[in-house]
Design an enzyme around this catalytic site. Structure first.
Site, PDB file in Angstrom:
ATOM      1  CG  ASP A 140      -2.830  12.925   5.522  1.00  0.00           C
ATOM      2  OD1 ASP A 140      -3.153  12.936   6.718  1.00  0.00           O
ATOM      3  OD2 ASP A 140      -3.254  12.115   4.691  1.00  0.00           O
ATOM      4  CD  GLU A 180      -5.143   7.360  -1.351  1.00  0.00           C
ATOM      5  OE1 GLU A 180      -3.991   7.781  -1.201  1.00  0.00           O
ATOM      6  OE2 GLU A 180      -5.475   6.178  -1.084  1.00  0.00           O
ATOM      7  CD  GLU A 233      -2.835   3.155   8.629  1.00  0.00           C
ATOM      8  OE1 GLU A 233      -3.982   3.179   8.148  1.00  0.00           O
ATOM      9  OE2 GLU A 233      -1.914   2.503   8.142  1.00  0.00           O
ATOM     10  CG  HIS A 271     -10.310   4.133   2.795  1.00  0.00           C
ATOM     11  ND1 HIS A 271     -10.727   4.551   4.022  1.00  0.00           N
ATOM     12  CD2 HIS A 271      -8.966   4.144   2.856  1.00  0.00           C
ATOM     13  CE1 HIS A 271      -9.675   4.835   4.781  1.00  0.00           C
ATOM     14  NE2 HIS A 271      -8.599   4.587   4.098  1.00  0.00           N
ATOM     15  CE1 TYR A 331       1.648   4.053  -3.710  1.00  0.00           C
ATOM     16  CE2 TYR A 331       0.479   3.169  -5.592  1.00  0.00           C
ATOM     17  CZ  TYR A 331       0.522   3.999  -4.499  1.00  0.00           C
ATOM     18  OH  TYR A 331      -0.564   4.765  -4.197  1.00  0.00           O
ATOM     19  CG  HIS A 390      -8.555  -4.348   1.990  1.00  0.00           C
ATOM     20  ND1 HIS A 390      -8.255  -4.005   0.699  1.00  0.00           N
ATOM     21  CD2 HIS A 390      -8.237  -5.648   2.119  1.00  0.00           C
ATOM     22  CE1 HIS A 390      -7.752  -5.066   0.079  1.00  0.00           C
ATOM     23  NE2 HIS A 390      -7.736  -6.080   0.913  1.00  0.00           N
ATOM     24  N   GLY A 435      -2.303   8.894  -8.570  1.00  0.00           N
ATOM     25  CA  GLY A 435      -3.405   7.988  -8.299  1.00  0.00           C
ATOM     26  C   GLY A 435      -3.033   6.986  -7.246  1.00  0.00           C
ATOM     27  CG  HIS A 480      -1.970   1.031   1.211  1.00  0.00           C
ATOM     28  ND1 HIS A 480      -3.140   0.919   0.500  1.00  0.00           N
ATOM     29  CD2 HIS A 480      -2.017   2.235   1.824  1.00  0.00           C
ATOM     30  CE1 HIS A 480      -3.861   2.000   0.674  1.00  0.00           C
ATOM     31  NE2 HIS A 480      -3.209   2.824   1.469  1.00  0.00           N
ATOM     32  NE  ARG A 533      -5.734  13.287   6.850  1.00  0.00           N
ATOM     33  CZ  ARG A 533      -6.733  12.446   7.095  1.00  0.00           C
ATOM     34  NH1 ARG A 533      -7.916  12.910   7.410  1.00  0.00           N
ATOM     35  NH2 ARG A 533      -6.549  11.134   7.025  1.00  0.00           N
ATOM     36  CG  ASP A 534      -3.394  12.522  -0.190  1.00  0.00           C
ATOM     37  OD1 ASP A 534      -2.554  12.693   0.710  1.00  0.00           O
ATOM     38  OD2 ASP A 534      -3.598  11.416  -0.726  1.00  0.00           O
TER      39      ASP A 534
END
Lengths: 746, 228
Positions: A267, A92, A311, A94, A50, A96, A532, A47, A115-116
């Site tokens: 972030d 992004e 996190e 999410h 990459y 899982h 991405g 994650h 936030r990104d």
């Protein structure tokens, strides 16, 4: 909690292979501490690093004349739109977290991507979502849909960022592993873009935002595994969102950036404090030292390992100019935010973590970020393709009752109106949304200019399953077509690549072919990739999801004032209905084949990029000439569905139409429901038809007159075959707009 | 005529109100931070929509304790016009400047869509330019807009003409289907007895420009300007 000794079992439980552990030994020149092992595990998981996708992602074109910051350089790419303004955007996943805790999973997905964008100095102006679930006949999927939609609604609405578009699909392939991809678009002044690279030895490092708890511990590692029956136990790995704190962070950060005191900001997203510290240091070619005991905590007894890997949401790491501490703290205090100096920038290139004076971790920043392992995965064409490719249309019986089939398709949740979803999102806040959700693209004006942005998010997993290369190409082409139908020139894309386990050669083959197809289309449309997200390991107990590339695309409308924004629905009685492009016998991978015949087979429609580009140029030219009243992309569900949508997808009661189709060389079902790409349905006044013909001929694009807008029925005839569909618009609209709600009422 | 737009932590329609007053109406306007204790030089105050304090408790329940609310009360008591939109309306209810309370929408979900409103009282400073039974189109965007008050309060509101807007169909009929959230008496907006404090759930600031496809909200802002 006592720190355990490092054993091979502990290394394995951190998801690190033996080779990776050897790499750690080499990078440190010694055995790692428990804390360091956790940091490496968090930074080197799929994650964050990459490690499987990097070599393939290099295939994407990333530069272009409007691109100011390329993919990978910062949190999001930056595109110039003139007038001193830039756009940054990114999508992004999410997936899982949403599979095990849909509400918080989706909510924190929205929070993370926001936030990104605002850490770049941009104000978020729009959100779009791409969602995929298993069929609504299953109670679990209804629960997931409810949870995900209310989670997005909870977070996005509270932040005051409009959700202006998106897509929702339902298919067995997403049973057990839904996809939740969120796109955020922001605008900034070109001069005010903020970087995420630390610099200036001695500059203080600030921790801002919510306190750190044990929530989301190991979330990124969780996202780097397949989902299993036991994944429910990972619920504590899902974070809990606090949009109110994030709203304060957003306003405070944008205010802070204007002061010029902020050197860098990042972030604390996936892998928390660890990743953000290492990334800021590595990008800036410097080191960062932090005192972990200074980090604000939500609960007592947390060890450095937990603080570093948490996190918890709504947290930022800032590097500010030495001597400006007071000014920065004043602004943050005004917004009631926690702000603590936890460390400083150093010149030794190390990420050093201290706890009560003791060094608990000391790692070269580059080792965590740039020297993460990279794998060239094995790949193999999946054997299922040999079967799915062989679709013999002659064995497929043509239906008798086309009116009934039209109704069945319009009420299938994938094709039906998504009003039930969009109504739960605030899509108007900020008073910029010129075209609301429901047309081909959302359109957002830019106050103070005559410009607007057209935004879309698109993908088709079934096409990519049947042919990942074509599926990738089509995803990009369709996104561009959606923008063009709204009168915009496509600028650039971001993408979210949702695939199964990359360690399986068949999955990796799908991934590479798909990226190749997308890259080729991006080059042809001159829409570089600004960044991405890759989401692997999307596998439930029953196998991998369809390979699902999701494309978020941004287009520019230069002169909003000169022409009304173009939308999909028919406007005026008497307007002519025109099809730009050509219909082929393309039933492979279609919604019709799936819904009516229960088959996922054939090859997806073959897309000719040159023809597609000419079609889009012709459409844009006609729109700019001011002669077009409506434009709608013809895609899932085919021509009949596109025409029905033109009648019913607008506000108000809808418009009727008389349509007469003539194509004796094509099977009737393929003509009505085949999904040949490169087609657009237009409506315009009869007097402008010659001009449109001229434009189409100039680009070599076939044009056919299908009928006329008018009356209160949807009438579709085929004189050749005796086919006749005749339905009141009110009935059609009721079926289509209430379908999802009816499915949920079971 | 100078406007003040109060900014609570979590307000998110503050910029939209500012934009309409400054750039559409061409009037002077300032943001007022919720920690201010004195309000001087303003002719009209707006409490904008949003999620003050995240609305984690009952909507508006914390914002009513913001220091600025004392000054807002004084301003209203002196007869100054105060407009609360959406979350602003909820705050006015919690502060006791308007009677009643908000419940969750009867669908239990957030709703963002255009609704039709019937103007019931065209005689207060915010509606002078309208006429009785005029139908306006405006967007709503809320999760808690289901107006509730006890029978006596409702009777008083009706008797005093304090119900300013009701949800209705495009044709002006007050049917149950036209009521988006289950509000008692189809109430979309009410004023105080004196008529200088208006709370309204729909967002007039979102429909003041042709480019957005609807200018019905201008009626409210243009009416206020007449009172100067």
């Amino acid at each position: 909690m006592q720190e355990p000794p490092i054993t091979p079992e502990l290394v394995a439980r951190h998801g690190l292979t033996e080779e990776e552990y050897d790499r750690i030994l080499k990078a440190l020149g010694r055995e790692p501490t428990f804390t360091e092992l956790g940091i490496f595990s968090a930074s080197w998981n799929e994650h964050c690093s990459y490690k499987s996708s990097k070599p393939v992602l290099k295939l994407f074109p990333t530069s272009g004349e409007d691109i100011l910051i390329e993919a990978g350089e910062e949190n999001a790419g930056v595109v110039d739109i003139g007038d001193g303004l830039v756009v940054c955007f990114k999508v992004e996943s999410h997936n899982h977290p949403s599979a095990v805790e849909p509400f918080q999973g989706a909510a924190t997905g929205v929070g993370g991507i926001l936030r990104d964008i605002f850490t770049m100095g941009a104000r978020p102006i729009a959100l779009l979502d791409s969602l995929r679930f298993g069929p609504l006949t299953e109670p679990r999927n209804r629960y997931l849909l409810h949870g995900v939609v209310s989670g997005i609604s909870f977070y996005g609405n509270c932040m005051g960022v409009p959700t202006v578009g998106g897509e929702v699909y339902f298919d067995e392939a997403y049973q057990g592993n839904p996809l939740v991809n969120v796109l955020c678009v922001g605008i900034a002044r070109r001069k005010e873009i903020v970087r995420a690279r630390a610099s200036g030895t001695g500059n203080p490092v600030y921790y801002v935002g919510s306190a750190t708890g044990r929530d989301g511990l190991g979330g990124a590692s969780f996202a780097s595994r397949e989902l299993t029956e036991e994944s429910e136990r990972d619920r504590p790995a899902v974070q809990v969102g606090d949009p109110f704190t994030e709203k304060l962070l957003l306003e405070a950060c944008l205010e802070l950036f204007k002061t010029g005191h902020v050197v860098a900001i990042q972030d604390m997203g996936a892998a928390g404090l660890t990743c953000s510290t290492a990334e800021m240091a590595a990008r800036g070619g410097c080191g960062i030292e932090i005192d972990v005991e200074k980090v604000p905590r939500r609960e007592p007894g947390m060890i450095p390992y937990e603080v570093l890997l948490s996190e918890s949401q709504e947290r930022m790491l800032l590097v500010i100019q030495r001597g400006r501490e007071e000014a920065v703290e004043t602004i943050l205090r005004r917004w009631d935010l926690h702000a603590v100096a936890i460390g400083r920038v150093t010149d030794d290139g190390l990420v050093r973590v201290k706890d009560c004076g003791r060094v608990v971790a000391e790692i070269p920043a580059r080792a965590l970020v740039d020297e993460a392992p990279v794998y060239v995965r094995e790949e193999r064409e999946p054997p299922y393709l040999r079967e799915t490719r062989n679709l013999d249309l002659r064995c497929l019986e043509e239906p008798q009752d086309y009116q009934g089939i039209l109704i069945r398709l319009l009420s299938s949740p994938t094709l039906a109106s998504k009003q039930w979803v969009f109504r739960q999102y605030d899509h108007m806040v900020r008073t910029n949304t010129v075209v609301l959700p429901g047309s081909d693209a959302g359109v957002v004006r830019i106050k103070g200019t005559d410009k607007a942005l057209a935004l879309t998010i698109d993908g088709n997993g079934r096409y990519s399953y049947l042919d990942p290369y074509e599926g990738g190409k089509i995803a990009v082409a369709e996104a561009a077509r959606n923008l063009v139908c709204s009168g915009a020139r496509p600028l650039a894309i971001t993408n979210c690549l949702n695939f199964g386990n990359p360690e399986k050669p068949e999955i990796f083959w799908q991934f590479r072919r798909c990226v190749e197809g997308m890259a080729e289309a991006c080059r042809r449309f001159n829409t570089p990739v600004t960044g991405g997200n890759v989401s692997f390991y999307n596998e439930g107990p029953e196998g991998a999801v369809y390979p699902t590339p999701v494309v978020g695309m941004v287009g520019l409308i230069e002169e909003l004032g000169r022409m009304a924004p173009i939308t999909a629905w028919f406007k005026n009685e008497g307007d002519l209905i025109i099809l730009l492009g050509e219909t082929q016998e393309a039933l492979g991978g279609s919604e019709y084949l799936k819904e009516i015949h229960g088959r996922v087979a054939g090859l997806p429609p073959q897309l000719d990029l040159e023809r597609e580009a000419s079609l889009q140029q012709a459409c844009l030219e006609a729109i700019r000439a001011g002669i077009i009243h409506s434009a709608h992309d013809c895609s899932e569900g085919g021509l009949a569905i596109a025409l029905a949508e033109c009648c019913i997808c607008g506000p108000g009661h809808g418009r009727g139409a008389h349509i007469d189709l003539f194509a004796p060389e094509i099977r009737t079902d393929a003509l009505l429901f085949g999904e040949s790409p490169s087609r657009i349905v237009l409506s315009l006044e009869a007097q402008h038809l010659p001009q449109l013909k001229g434009i189409a001929e100039g680009r070599g694009i076939p044009l056919s007159l299908l009928g006329q807008v008018g009356g209160d029925h949807f009438s579709l005839e085929m004189s050749a075959s005796g086919l006749y569909i005749h339905l009141p618009i009110s009935e059609l609209k009721g079926i289509w707009s209430g379908a999802i709600e009816r499915c949920l009422r079971i | 005529m100078k406007f003040g737009v109060i900014v609570f932590p979590g307000s998110n329609c503050d910029h939209d109100c500012y934009h309409v007053i400054r750039h559409v109406m061409g009037m002077p306007v300032e943001f007022v931070w919720h920690k201010e204790t004195h309000l001087s030089g303003f002719d009209c105050l707006i409490l904008p929509g949003g999620f003050s304090y995240g609305d984690y408790l009952r909507t508006g329940a914390i914002a009513r304790f913001s220091p600025v609310m004392r000054a807002v009360e004084d301003f209203a008591e002196a007869g100054g016009p105060v407009l609360g939109i959406c979350n602003g309306f909820q705050i006015l209810l919690e502060a006791g400047l308007l009677p009643g309370a908000m419940l969750r929408n009867r669908s239990l979900s957030f709703i963002c869509q255009d609704v039709y409103l019937c103007l019931e009282n065209p005689h207060i400073p915010f509606t002078l330019l309208g006429h009785s039974s005029q139908v306006l189109r405006m967007p709503i965007a809320h999760g808690e807009g289901n107006y509730y008050a006890d029978p006596q309060t409702l009777a008083e509101l009706e008797a005093n003409g304090q119900v300013v807007f009701r949800y209705c169909t495009a044709e002006g009929e007050k049917t149950d289907g036209a009521n988006p959230n289950g509000s008692l008496h189809h109430i979309a907006g009410i004023c105080n007895r004196e008529g200088n404090v208006l709370g309204i759930m729909p967002h007039p600031e979102r429909c003041c420009e042709g480019i957005l496809g609807n200018e019905d909200g201008k009626l409210i802002f243009e009416s206020i300007l007449l009172t100067r």
